[in-house]
Structures are given as structure tokens and as C-alpha cells.
Motif scaffolding. Structure first.
Motif, mmCIF file in Angstrom:
data_model
loop_
_atom_site.group_PDB
_atom_site.id
_atom_site.type_symbol
_atom_site.label_atom_id
_atom_site.label_comp_id
_atom_site.label_asym_id
_atom_site.label_seq_id
_atom_site.Cartn_x
_atom_site.Cartn_y
_atom_site.Cartn_z
ATOM 1 N N PRO A 1 0.826 -1.212 0.000
ATOM 2 C CA PRO A 1 0.000 0.000 0.000
ATOM 3 C C PRO A 1 0.858 1.259 0.000
ATOM 4 O O PRO A 1 1.897 1.315 0.678
ATOM 5 N N ALA A 2 0.429 2.262 -0.757
ATOM 6 C CA ALA A 2 1.203 3.502 -0.857
ATOM 7 C C ALA A 2 1.380 4.151 0.511
ATOM 8 O O ALA A 2 2.444 4.707 0.821
ATOM 9 N N ASP A 3 0.339 4.073 1.353
ATOM 10 C CA ASP A 3 0.433 4.726 2.658
ATOM 11 C C ASP A 3 1.295 3.956 3.655
ATOM 12 O O ASP A 3 1.544 4.422 4.764
ATOM 13 N N SER A 4 1.751 2.753 3.270
ATOM 14 C CA SER A 4 2.639 2.003 4.153
ATOM 15 C C SER A 4 4.043 2.600 4.175
ATOM 16 O O SER A 4 4.810 2.392 5.101
ATOM 17 N N LYS A 5 4.393 3.320 3.103
ATOM 18 C CA LYS A 5 5.707 3.960 2.966
ATOM 19 C C LYS A 5 6.843 2.943 3.074
ATOM 20 O O LYS A 5 7.919 3.244 3.579
ATOM 21 N N LEU A 6 6.549 1.720 2.611
ATOM 22 C CA LEU A 6 7.580 0.699 2.542
ATOM 23 C C LEU A 6 8.218 0.708 1.153
ATOM 24 O O LEU A 6 7.549 0.970 0.151
ATOM 25 N N THR A 7 9.488 0.414 1.106
ATOM 26 C CA THR A 7 10.230 0.369 -0.155
ATOM 27 C C THR A 7 10.726 -1.043 -0.396
ATOM 28 O O THR A 7 11.317 -1.655 0.505
ATOM 29 N N PHE A 8 10.473 -1.570 -1.601
ATOM 30 C CA PHE A 8 10.958 -2.913 -1.947
ATOM 31 C C PHE A 8 12.364 -2.811 -2.531
ATOM 32 O O PHE A 8 12.620 -2.004 -3.428
ATOM 33 N N ILE A 9 13.255 -3.670 -2.026
ATOM 34 C CA ILE A 9 14.647 -3.716 -2.515
ATOM 35 C C ILE A 9 14.959 -5.155 -2.911
ATOM 36 O O ILE A 9 14.877 -6.061 -2.073
ATOM 37 N N PRO A 10 15.294 -5.413 -4.169
ATOM 38 C CA PRO A 10 15.561 -6.796 -4.609
ATOM 39 C C PRO A 10 16.905 -7.318 -4.112
ATOM 40 O O PRO A 10 17.838 -6.545 -3.869
ATOM 41 N N PHE A 11 16.957 -8.655 -3.947
ATOM 42 C CA PHE A 11 18.211 -9.293 -3.575
ATOM 43 C C PHE A 11 19.191 -9.261 -4.751
ATOM 44 O O PHE A 11 18.796 -9.309 -5.917
ATOM 45 N N GLU A 12 20.460 -9.196 -4.408
ATOM 46 C CA GLU A 12 21.547 -9.307 -5.390
ATOM 47 C C GLU A 12 22.542 -10.328 -4.856
ATOM 48 O O GLU A 12 23.103 -10.114 -3.762
ATOM 49 N N PRO A 13 22.788 -11.471 -5.542
ATOM 50 C CA PRO A 13 22.253 -11.811 -6.867
ATOM 51 C C PRO A 13 20.748 -12.079 -6.834
ATOM 52 O O PRO A 13 20.184 -12.358 -5.785
ATOM 53 N N LYS A 14 20.152 -11.985 -8.009
ATOM 54 C CA LYS A 14 18.706 -12.098 -8.134
ATOM 55 C C LYS A 14 18.239 -13.514 -7.835
ATOM 56 O O LYS A 14 18.836 -14.492 -8.272
ATOM 57 N N HIS A 15 17.136 -13.623 -7.073
ATOM 58 C CA HIS A 15 16.493 -14.908 -6.787
ATOM 59 C C HIS A 15 15.073 -14.847 -7.331
ATOM 60 O O HIS A 15 14.240 -14.077 -6.842
ATOM 61 N N GLU A 16 14.809 -15.639 -8.363
ATOM 62 C CA GLU A 16 13.524 -15.579 -9.062
ATOM 63 C C GLU A 16 12.512 -16.550 -8.462
ATOM 64 O O GLU A 16 12.880 -17.552 -7.831
ATOM 65 N N LEU A 17 11.249 -16.240 -8.695
ATOM 66 C CA LEU A 17 10.148 -17.087 -8.248
ATOM 67 C C LEU A 17 9.230 -17.325 -9.437
ATOM 68 O O LEU A 17 8.685 -16.379 -10.006
ATOM 69 N N LYS A 18 9.077 -18.581 -9.831
ATOM 70 C CA LYS A 18 8.224 -18.917 -10.966
ATOM 71 C C LYS A 18 6.828 -19.294 -10.464
ATOM 72 O O LYS A 18 6.650 -19.645 -9.306
ATOM 73 N N HIS A 19 5.849 -19.240 -11.379
ATOM 74 C CA HIS A 19 4.460 -19.472 -10.989
ATOM 75 C C HIS A 19 3.810 -20.535 -11.878
ATOM 76 O O HIS A 19 4.130 -20.651 -13.066
ATOM 77 N N PHE A 20 2.868 -21.258 -11.272
ATOM 78 C CA PHE A 20 2.217 -22.368 -11.965
ATOM 79 C C PHE A 20 0.735 -22.422 -11.614
ATOM 80 O O PHE A 20 0.323 -22.026 -10.523
ATOM 81 N N LEU A 21 -0.040 -22.941 -12.560
ATOM 82 C CA LEU A 21 -1.393 -23.408 -12.267
ATOM 83 C C LEU A 21 -1.276 -24.893 -11.980
ATOM 84 O O LEU A 21 -0.658 -25.632 -12.761
ATOM 85 N N ILE A 22 -1.838 -25.360 -10.863
ATOM 86 C CA ILE A 22 -1.740 -26.778 -10.521
ATOM 87 C C ILE A 22 -3.121 -27.337 -10.214
ATOM 88 O O ILE A 22 -4.036 -26.617 -9.818
ATOM 89 N N TRP A 23 -3.263 -28.652 -10.430
ATOM 90 C CA TRP A 23 -4.458 -29.373 -10.015
ATOM 91 C C TRP A 23 -4.052 -30.798 -9.663
ATOM 92 O O TRP A 23 -3.049 -31.312 -10.148
ATOM 93 N N ARG A 24 -4.821 -31.436 -8.812
ATOM 94 C CA ARG A 24 -4.435 -32.698 -8.195
ATOM 95 C C ARG A 24 -4.487 -33.852 -9.192
ATOM 96 O O ARG A 24 -5.461 -34.005 -9.939
ATOM 97 N N LYS A 25 -3.433 -34.670 -9.210
ATOM 98 C CA LYS A 25 -3.438 -35.885 -10.018
ATOM 99 C C LYS A 25 -4.366 -36.917 -9.397
ATOM 100 O O LYS A 25 -4.480 -37.019 -8.181
#
Length: 294
Positions: free
Chosen positions: A248-272
Motif C-alpha cells: 500500500p502507498a500509505d505504508s511507505k515501505l520500499t521494496f529492494i531486490p536481492f543481489e544476486p537475483k532470486h527468481e520465483l516462478k508461478h504455476f497453475l496446478i491441479w491434483r493428479k
């Protein structure tokens, strides 16, 4: 047994008192109490303990709650199937679990487009962390989930999504890291951290830190961000999160990425091994088609 009685039982289990359940169900409290007593008599076991005007599930009650939820979900899906057989239009409810991430921005137009093609489908959205979503998939409460890595590919079918997030920290205005464009793992030495409570995420964080000989100084854990944001604002610690979350803008928090970069991938999943409703299968096919176009 009437499904009405089962719904009575689930409502009391959810709200914790007969009076609250009676108000929600628009049923007289004495009637509701008699129905639950009759249910316990039929089953020959107590489902609740009565503690200072509260109804607390017994061990048998907890087990019964899980199975009743699954029974009613399957019954609802069967009803949807029958309605769809006699109706050319797709009808029913699609239970969707989603983590807090860039997935939200990706998913929104997909749901809108699907609903335009299938206006009789209702979306039942559940926001949670990946662990809770997978538990609900395993229980049959949800049919599909939008989650981030890591996932158990032996347990779930999956569809990789064309979106990625990166890990970092969100800090308040008093943080010594406020002006940093990036932050290294070694900078977090002896720093209080607020982290996601997923064990798999904790393991990944530990792996990154241990490479630099650092251990985590955890002051709080979270599953959803709302309360964690307040704690970071109050300077309890740096909030470990991903770039795709909405701060939220009013939180006044700043995001700072890690270096080296650590990525997060995303998936749609359903139960076998679990049959899908026509609505869920249609949505999966729809999304596959959309991704092949992009």
C-alpha cells in the motif's frame, strides 16, 4: 441424511456457537440445537464439546467436518454436471486458490475473458499461501490453484505461467537499507526479518544465507501480508517478500531486490488422480489456449 443437517453442522463448526449459526442460517436456536443433538445420537458419538457457550469440535467432529465438506463439494459438482448435461451453457462454481503475487495481475483478465464466454460460472476465490492452497486441493475443497515454486510435480498436474517475481525485502523509512538499489544476502547478517511461514520458502532462504555463512534472525512469520506490513512499518524487522505483492502507498515501505537475483516462478496446478468438474476442466483448457496465443 439431509444435506440441510450437514450444512447446519458445518456452520456451527465454522462460527463456534449455536446462536451465531442460527442467525446466519435463519433457523431458531432450539431447532438447531435439537438437530445437532439428533445428529450426534445417530452417529453415536459427540461431535462437539460445549465450553462456556462455545462449540468446539471433538477429534471425531474434526474428521467428520473434513469428510462432510468433501461430500457436499462432490454433491454440488454432481448437481452442476446434471444441469450442464441438460443445458448448453456452462454452469457452476469454480474454486480457485491463489497466492499473493504478480499472479493477481495475470489472472484478472483471464477470469474476465472466461466469464464473458461463460456468464453462468461463479468464481469462488481463496487467497492464501501455497501450503494452504495445496492442502485444500488435497481435501477436494479447491479444484485448481495458482502457486509459486517449489511444487511437487509427482502429486500435481501443472501449467507453467509466463510470469516471474523476484525476492527481496520491504523496509520502512528508518531502515539503513532505504536508499539501496539492491541488497546482498550478507547485508542481512544480524538483521531482524519477517518471513513467509512456508517451510519450503524458509528452506530456500536458509540455503541462500548459509552460502554466506549467515543464519536467519526471525522475529515474525506470516502467511498473508496485511499484518506483516504493519509490523514492518512499526520497524519490527525487514519484510522478506516478492516484487509482485502490492505494498500500500500509505505504508511507505520500499521494496529492494536481492543481489544476486532470486527468481520465483508461478504455476497453475491441479491434483493428479482427482476428477475435475466440467467447469474446472473448461477453464484449464481455456487458459492453455490463451497461453498458446501469447
Amino acid at each position: 441424511m439431509e444435506t440441510r443437517i450437514l450444512n447446519y453442522f458445518l456452520t456451527i463448526a465454522k462460527l463456534g456457537t449455536v446462536s451465531a449459526a442460527a442467525r446466519e442460517l435463519h433457523v431458531a436456536q432450539p431447532t438447531l440445537s435439537r438437530q445437532i443433538q439428533q445428529l450426534e445420537s445417530d452417529l453415536d458419538t459427540p461431535l462437539f464439546t460445549r465450553e462456556r457457550h462455545r462449540m468446539v469440535l471433538t477429534k471425531a467432529g474434526l474428521a467428520y467436518q473434513l469428510h462432510v465438506q468433501q461430500i457436499l463439494i462432490e454433491l454440488n459438482r454432481a448437481n452442476q454436471l446434471v444441469r450442464n448435461i441438460n443445458n448448453d451453457e456452462l454452469t457452476g462454481t469454480l474454486g480457485i486458490g491463489s497466492v499473493e503475487s504478480t499472479i493477481t495481475k495475470f489472472l484478472t483478465p483471464q477470469l474476465i475473458n472466461f466469464h464473458q464466454e461463460n456468464p453462468n460460472v461463479i468464481f469462488d476465490l481463496f487467497d492464501a499461501d501455497g501450503t494452504d492452497i495445496k492442502e485444500r486441493l488435497d481435501q477436494g475443497i479447491l479444484e485448481i490453484g495458482f502457486v509459486s515454486t517449489p511444487i511437487n510435480t509427482a502429486k500435481y498436474h501443472y501449467l507453467k505461467l509466463p510470469i516471474e517475481d523476484i525476492w527481496g525485502i520491504a523496509v520502512n523509512q528508518n531502515s539503513p537499507f532505504r536508499q539501496h538499489k539492491n541488497i546482498s544476502i550478507s547485508d542481512l547478517k544480524n538483521q531482524p526479518l519477517i518471513i513467509p511461514h512456508r517451510q519450503l520458502v524458509r528452506d530456500e532462504l536458509n540455503d541462500w544465507l548459509q552460502g554466506d555463512g549467515i543464519s536467519l534472525q526471525i522475529v515474525a512469520e506470516y502467511n498473508l501480508l496485511t499484518n506483516a506490513i504493519y509490523l514492518a512499518q512499526a520497524d519490527l524487522g525487514s519484510l522478506v517478500c516478492i516484487s509482485g505483492v502490492e505494498l500500500p502507498a500509505d505504508s511507505k515501505l520500499t521494496f529492494i531486490p536481492f543481489e544476486p537475483k532470486h527468481e520465483l516462478k508461478h504455476f497453475l496446478i491441479w491434483r493428479k488422480g482427482s476428477p475435475l468438474s466440467e467447469v474446472a476442466q473448461t477453464f484449464i483448457n481455456f487458459l492453455k489456449a490463451q497461453l498458446s496465443i501469447q
